[in-house]
Scaffold this active site. Structure first.
Site, mmCIF file in Angstrom:
data_model
loop_
_atom_site.group_PDB
_atom_site.id
_atom_site.type_symbol
_atom_site.label_atom_id
_atom_site.label_comp_id
_atom_site.label_asym_id
_atom_site.label_seq_id
_atom_site.Cartn_x
_atom_site.Cartn_y
_atom_site.Cartn_z
ATOM 1 N N PHE A 103 -25.633 48.357 -1.682
ATOM 2 C CA PHE A 103 -24.291 48.224 -1.137
ATOM 3 C C PHE A 103 -23.397 49.255 -1.803
ATOM 4 O O PHE A 103 -23.720 49.761 -2.876
ATOM 5 C CB PHE A 103 -23.755 46.815 -1.441
ATOM 6 C CG PHE A 103 -23.374 46.037 -0.203
ATOM 7 C CD1 PHE A 103 -24.269 45.877 0.840
ATOM 8 C CD2 PHE A 103 -22.115 45.447 -0.093
ATOM 9 C CE1 PHE A 103 -23.923 45.145 1.969
ATOM 10 C CE2 PHE A 103 -21.764 44.714 1.032
ATOM 11 C CZ PHE A 103 -22.663 44.555 2.055
ATOM 12 N N GLN A 163 -7.477 45.092 0.877
ATOM 13 C CA GLN A 163 -8.634 45.893 1.277
ATOM 14 C C GLN A 163 -8.767 45.982 2.791
ATOM 15 O O GLN A 163 -8.832 44.958 3.469
ATOM 16 C CB GLN A 163 -9.914 45.306 0.701
ATOM 17 C CG GLN A 163 -11.150 46.094 1.107
ATOM 18 C CD GLN A 163 -12.366 45.659 0.320
ATOM 19 O OE1 GLN A 163 -13.000 44.659 0.630
ATOM 20 N NE2 GLN A 163 -12.681 46.397 -0.729
ATOM 21 N N HIS A 220 -11.377 46.940 5.265
ATOM 22 C CA HIS A 220 -12.805 47.205 5.336
ATOM 23 C C HIS A 220 -13.004 48.368 6.291
ATOM 24 O O HIS A 220 -12.427 48.380 7.376
ATOM 25 C CB HIS A 220 -13.529 45.953 5.838
ATOM 26 C CG HIS A 220 -15.011 46.009 5.676
ATOM 27 N ND1 HIS A 220 -15.799 46.867 6.391
ATOM 28 C CD2 HIS A 220 -15.845 45.315 4.865
ATOM 29 C CE1 HIS A 220 -17.068 46.696 6.029
ATOM 30 N NE2 HIS A 220 -17.125 45.750 5.109
ATOM 31 N N LEU A 240 -15.724 42.035 11.753
ATOM 32 C CA LEU A 240 -16.429 42.796 10.733
ATOM 33 C C LEU A 240 -17.797 43.307 11.175
ATOM 34 O O LEU A 240 -18.558 42.611 11.835
ATOM 35 C CB LEU A 240 -16.608 41.907 9.508
ATOM 36 C CG LEU A 240 -17.062 42.623 8.247
ATOM 37 C CD1 LEU A 240 -15.979 43.585 7.784
ATOM 38 C CD2 LEU A 240 -17.366 41.623 7.162
ATOM 39 N N GLU A 258 -21.280 46.034 5.813
ATOM 40 C CA GLU A 258 -21.584 47.221 5.038
ATOM 41 C C GLU A 258 -23.099 47.433 4.920
ATOM 42 O O GLU A 258 -23.562 48.534 4.632
ATOM 43 C CB GLU A 258 -20.957 47.041 3.649
ATOM 44 C CG GLU A 258 -21.038 48.224 2.748
ATOM 45 C CD GLU A 258 -20.085 48.084 1.555
ATOM 46 O OE1 GLU A 258 -18.993 47.489 1.704
ATOM 47 O OE2 GLU A 258 -20.437 48.568 0.476
ATOM 48 N N ARG A 269 -15.166 50.909 -0.741
ATOM 49 C CA ARG A 269 -14.581 50.726 0.590
ATOM 50 C C ARG A 269 -13.268 51.451 0.814
ATOM 51 O O ARG A 269 -12.990 51.927 1.908
ATOM 52 C CB ARG A 269 -14.372 49.224 0.835
ATOM 53 C CG ARG A 269 -15.676 48.506 1.032
ATOM 54 C CD ARG A 269 -15.467 47.029 1.185
ATOM 55 N NE ARG A 269 -16.740 46.392 1.494
ATOM 56 C CZ ARG A 269 -16.932 45.086 1.548
ATOM 57 N NH1 ARG A 269 -15.922 44.262 1.288
ATOM 58 N NH2 ARG A 269 -18.105 44.591 1.842
ATOM 59 N N HIS A 282 -9.208 43.021 5.530
ATOM 60 C CA HIS A 282 -10.371 42.211 5.200
ATOM 61 C C HIS A 282 -10.177 41.301 4.003
ATOM 62 O O HIS A 282 -10.678 40.171 3.974
ATOM 63 C CB HIS A 282 -11.541 43.166 4.943
ATOM 64 C CG HIS A 282 -12.850 42.490 4.692
ATOM 65 N ND1 HIS A 282 -13.384 41.580 5.576
ATOM 66 C CD2 HIS A 282 -13.729 42.572 3.664
ATOM 67 C CE1 HIS A 282 -14.550 41.151 5.089
ATOM 68 N NE2 HIS A 282 -14.766 41.725 3.939
ATOM 69 N N ARG A 293 -12.112 45.904 -4.245
ATOM 70 C CA ARG A 293 -13.288 45.072 -4.482
ATOM 71 C C ARG A 293 -14.531 45.749 -3.930
ATOM 72 O O ARG A 293 -14.519 46.265 -2.820
ATOM 73 C CB ARG A 293 -13.111 43.717 -3.792
ATOM 74 C CG ARG A 293 -14.358 42.848 -3.855
ATOM 75 C CD ARG A 293 -14.112 41.464 -3.312
ATOM 76 N NE ARG A 293 -13.968 41.417 -1.861
ATOM 77 C CZ ARG A 293 -14.981 41.489 -0.992
ATOM 78 N NH1 ARG A 293 -16.217 41.644 -1.420
ATOM 79 N NH2 ARG A 293 -14.751 41.428 0.304
#
Ligand code: SF4
Ligand code: SF4
Ligand code: FES
Lengths: 260, 602
Positions: B122, B235, B237, B251, B254, B310, B376, B411
């Site tokens: 990730f 955030q 995304h 969403l 990722e 991100r 997000h 994050r």
């Protein structure tokens, strides 16, 4: 490429759409027509929300994810149990009102919201996962092939569409106490197939959870939005395995002795 | 009046039944506290269910060289060093235990060839580290916790919304809530309350968040006297769906990039190579060849730039679109079809496959997806003590997304689910200990507070011909999207603040149709108060921080300022007159042995 065409080239011009929604509560109610703008890229839940925002602020409906992942927005669309957030308008016949009614198997609270506590009571009755004596503490060692069968069942989003559609309880409230329903047959099967579960729930399923009432019509599998093969991969294997424990003559004998 | 409400008494009340709420409730229950979980939806529907990628935990199942120190470093660097070091440390150390605990409660993660929990790559994580189940890890986690909660017999108050915290002096005495089904009120007496309400995304128009994400916990905390930390960090995304319009914001995990997907613009260029920041140069591949080799050989190659944190990826996408190299529907292309076999894609990303097929009629094994940034997650939140999750209000705890500090300015994917488990458990234990230490000296719920809460909750029914709550919500979303979005400017945020004030005034006279029974219009009218308060907090904090860092990008202050802003937190709190005040607070510094881990290129 133009911005008025979808990925598949479909036209997305707004048009008028009529939703025929059941409004009411436990005391009674009826269908009410609402006509709003809609376009083909949308799903039924979008239009229900538009009705809510513009014509009926108090229209009761459950939803959370709007992506078919939470299992909240279950209803019956033209009589078929479906998730409203996965029901694309382009799949309905144009010019014909879409009829939206609450799940029939559960008591209505208001409008499209039903009292699904039946399912939560059935969940409380499931004896929880219990690690086997071989591997009592995680990290466990389990092969991918061995966890896959249970993983299929764990895709369940608890939308209760299978519960709604199952004829054993759909119009038979009297069967409800003794029948956990397809969702929970899948849950019991999942535990039974878990490579490191140490409990045997087979007798319980047969004698108290109503597995025997299921006559494998497969209606539950047909409505499952997760494509879980509830009948083929959970119910039928469980029925076979239940036979081993419930009708095994040696065990029967032992049971009689223990009782006697 | 107050005597007529249903009353229940507990030691610990947990608000929210997502990952952190359920984990907190289990911990409190196991510590012997009489515990209840209250949630706005049915059990098992909380936003955690939407989490796709996995739980970051340095178990080292695939890379034995992974350990908590590397995870700590990744987390801090991903957070642009604004994280509370102690939270990042606890998280990195305890996440593996929390994952194994789920396994011992029945969770079935995907396996390695050796039969251990498999781990996936990730963004921002040096090693493949995320325990996962296909791309439905959140579902697995919530189901496991839900089943555990139910088997322990913990009280779950479903479809029950808390509108106010009740206090005795400055201490928590309980919570005031209504049942959605009947609209009736319930007073929950409890000396300890754990906020586990998640985030605030419903204030933006394009968001991956569900209707529940109205900042309830943030607002309840503010009104009860707690401080909010670094609310400017929101955030976006990088990969949300953009087409068709009805799914905008949903969403796209990722994991698509972790499993080999790449980003391309309208010219077919893998543009992320043009956006590698200095800070991450040393650990990021600078050629497609190296990036592609990395998937199979992580020791000798550096990460593809698609797997930068991100905030970097979202800004890059934003810029490509702005400069006219976007896709037909205002996004960019995310392509896994040309890079992996259809079988592989269906196996690794089954729910993405399903989602695009059902909602967009796109077959992701054959064509690229169109994606763009979506609101997000909020890194900012209630200021808590790292070890106990206690806020500065006695008896009030916060865990998960509603708490601040853990993730700094940005994050990393996969660090959210671990956060929920690690700090959920800690919050539940600390809340139970707080309640038991009180003995008989428990705070009492005052009738006057209950009456005031009831009156406030019923206000929307008293107004006739007032505004429609749905319209106000819509206007708020437009304002936050346009004026406090990915790229921010001073004058726009000032307009946003003014808009929020106007909307707050107008929201005082919203009116709702129907009665109290399962009435979404009324429910929204009450949630609106929270959304407006929290939006104001975000706009104020964003206006205050005059630099760009992580999830806060200022067009007018594009640089990251290490010497000044890199050493301070922005605090928002409610003033005695009810307005919001803002101040700075020094960022806690890590001890030398941890600071050392953050140095160098590795
Ligand atoms: S297969 Fe069994 S459980 Fe499924 S719908 Fe038919 S009777 Fe019900
Ligand atoms: S098994 Fe399928 S239909 Fe039944 S509740 Fe689960 S997801 Fe829904
Ligand atoms: S809203 Fe989640 S499944 Fe439809």
């Amino acid at each position: 490429m133009s911005t008025s065409a979808g990925a598949t080239g479909e036209a997305l011009a707004p048009r008028e759409l009529t939703l025929r929604i059941w409004r009411g509560d436990a005391k009674g109610g009826g269908l009410v027509d609402y006509t709003v703008e809609a376009q083909d890229g949308e799903v039924v839940l979008d239009v229900v929300h538009r009705v809510q925002a513009t014509l009926a602020g108090d229209l009761a409906v459950r939803w959370n994810c709007k992506a078919g992942k939470c299992g909240s927005c279950s209803a019956e669309l033209d009589g078929r149990p479906r998730l409203m957030c996965l029901a694309r308008l382009s799949t309905f016949e144009r010019g014909v009102p879409i009829v939206i009614t609450p799940l029939r198997t559960f008591p209505v609270i208001r409008d499209l919201v039903t009292d699904v506590s039946f399912n939560y009571r059935k969940a409380e009755q499931v004896p929880a996962f219990q690690p086997s004596a071989d591997q009592p503490v995680a990290p466990f060692r389990m092969a991918q092939v061995d966890v896959e069968r249970s993983q299929e069942m764990r895709k369940c989003i608890e939308c209760w569409l299978c519960q709604d559609t199952c004829h054993v309880i759909r119009d038979h409230d009297d069967n409800k106490p003794a029948f956990s329903g397809p969702r929970f047959f899948a849950r019991y099967a999942e535990l039974d197939m878990h490579p490191n579960d140490g409990l045997d729930r087979r007798r319980l399923m047969q004698e108290e959870r109503g597995l025997g009432l299921c006559n494998i019509t497969k209606c539950c599998t047909e409505v499952c939005p997760e494509g879980i093969k509830i009948t083929d991969n959970a119910i039928i294997p469980m029925k076979e395995r239940v036979v081993d424990v419930c009708y095994d003559p040696v065990r029967l004998l032992r049971r009689r002795r223990a009782r006697g | 009046m107050s005597a007529s409400h249903e009353r229940r008494s507990y030691d610990v009340v947990v608000i929210g039944a997502g990952g952190s709420g359920l984990r907190a409730a289990i911990a409190a229950h196991e510590a012997g506290a009489r515990t209840a979980v209250v949630c706005k939806s049915l059990l098992g529907k909380a936003h955690t269910v939407m989490a796709e990628g996995g739980i970051a935990a340095a178990m080292g199942n695939l890379y034995p060289e992974d350990n908590w120190k590397v995870h700590f470093r990744d987390t801090m660097r991903g957070g642009k060093l604004l994280n509370h070091w102690r939270m990042a440390e606890l998280h990195a150390k305890e996440a593996p235990e929390r994952v194994w605990e789920l396994e011992s409660w029945g969770a079935l993660f995907d396996r390695t060839a050796d039969g251990l929990i498999s781990q996936r790559d990730f963004g921002g994580h040096r090693y493949a580290r995320l325990a996962h189940v296909g791309d439905r890890t959140g579902l697995e986690m919530i189901r496991t916790l839900q089943q555990r909660t139910v088997s322990l017999g913990i009280d779950v108050l479903m479809e029950c919304t808390v509108t106010d915290l009740l206090r005795d002096g400055d201490r928590i005495a309980g919570a005031f809530a209504y049942w959605r089904e009947s609209g009736r009120f319930v007073v929950l007496e409890a000396p300890a309350v754990v906020l586990a309400t998640g985030g605030i995304g419903k204030s933006w128009k394009v968001t991956s968040n569900s209707w529940e994400y109205t900042g309830d916990g943030h607002a309840l905390a503010l009104r009860a006297g707690a401080a909010l930390l670094n609310m400017e960090f929101v955030q976006f995304h990088p990969t949300g769906m953009v087409w068709p319009p009805s799914v905008r914001g949903i969403l796209v995990t990722e994991s698509v990039r972790g499993d080999g997907g790449v980003l391309r613009n309208s010219e077919g260029r893998r543009f992320m190579f043009d956006y590698i920041p200095e800070f991450f140069k040393a650990e990021t591949a600078d050629s497609e060849a190296e990036a592609d080799r990395w998937y199979d050989d992580k020791r000798n190659n550096r990460r593809p730039p698609e797997l930068l944190p991100r905030d970097e990826v979202a800004r890059a996408i934003n810029n490509e679109i702005k400069e006219g190299r976007g896709s037909p529907h205002g996004g960019v292309f995310l392509d896994i079809a040309s890079r992996r076999s259809p079988d592989y894609v269906r196996k690794r990303l089954p729910s993405m496959y399903h989602q695009f097929k059902e909602l967009a009629e796109v077959d992701i094994t054959a064509e690229p997806m169109e994606i763009g940034p979506t609101c997000h997650y909020v890194m900012g939140g209630v200021e808590v003590d790292p070890d106990t999750a206690a806020s500065r209000v006695p008896g009030l705890y916060a865990a998960g997304e509603v708490a601040g500090g853990m993730h700094g300015a940005n994050r990393l994917g996969g660090n959210s689910l671990g956060d929920l488990l690690v700090f959920g458990k800690r919050a539940g234990e600390a809340a139970a200990a707080h309640a038991s230490a009180l003995g008989s000296a428990r705070p009492a719920v005052a009738d006057a507070e209950v009456d005031a809460a009831a009156l406030g909750a019923l206000a929307p029914f008293d107004t006739e011909g007032g505004e429609n709550p749905y319209s106000i919500h819509h206007e708020l979303q437009e304002a936050m999207q346009d004026l406090v979005g990915i790229i921010r400017r001073e004058h726009e945020m000032q307009i946003a603040l003014k808009t929020i004030h106007d909307l707050s005034e107008r929201s005082k006279t919203v009116s709702v149709e129907g009665n109290r029974q399962y009435n979404p219009g009324w429910n929204l009218a009450l949630d609106l108060r929270n959304m407006l308060l929290v939006s104001e907090a975000v706009a104020l904090a964003a206006l205050e921080r005059k630099e760009s860092r992580g999830g806060h990008t200022r067009d007018d202050y594009p640089m990251t300022d290490h010497d000044f802003w890199g050493k301070r937190n922005v605090i928002v709190e409610q003033l005695p007159d009810g307005g919001l005040g803002i101040r700075h607070q020094p960022l806690p510094e890590p001890p030398p042995e941890l600071a050392e881990l953050l140095e160098g290129d590795h």
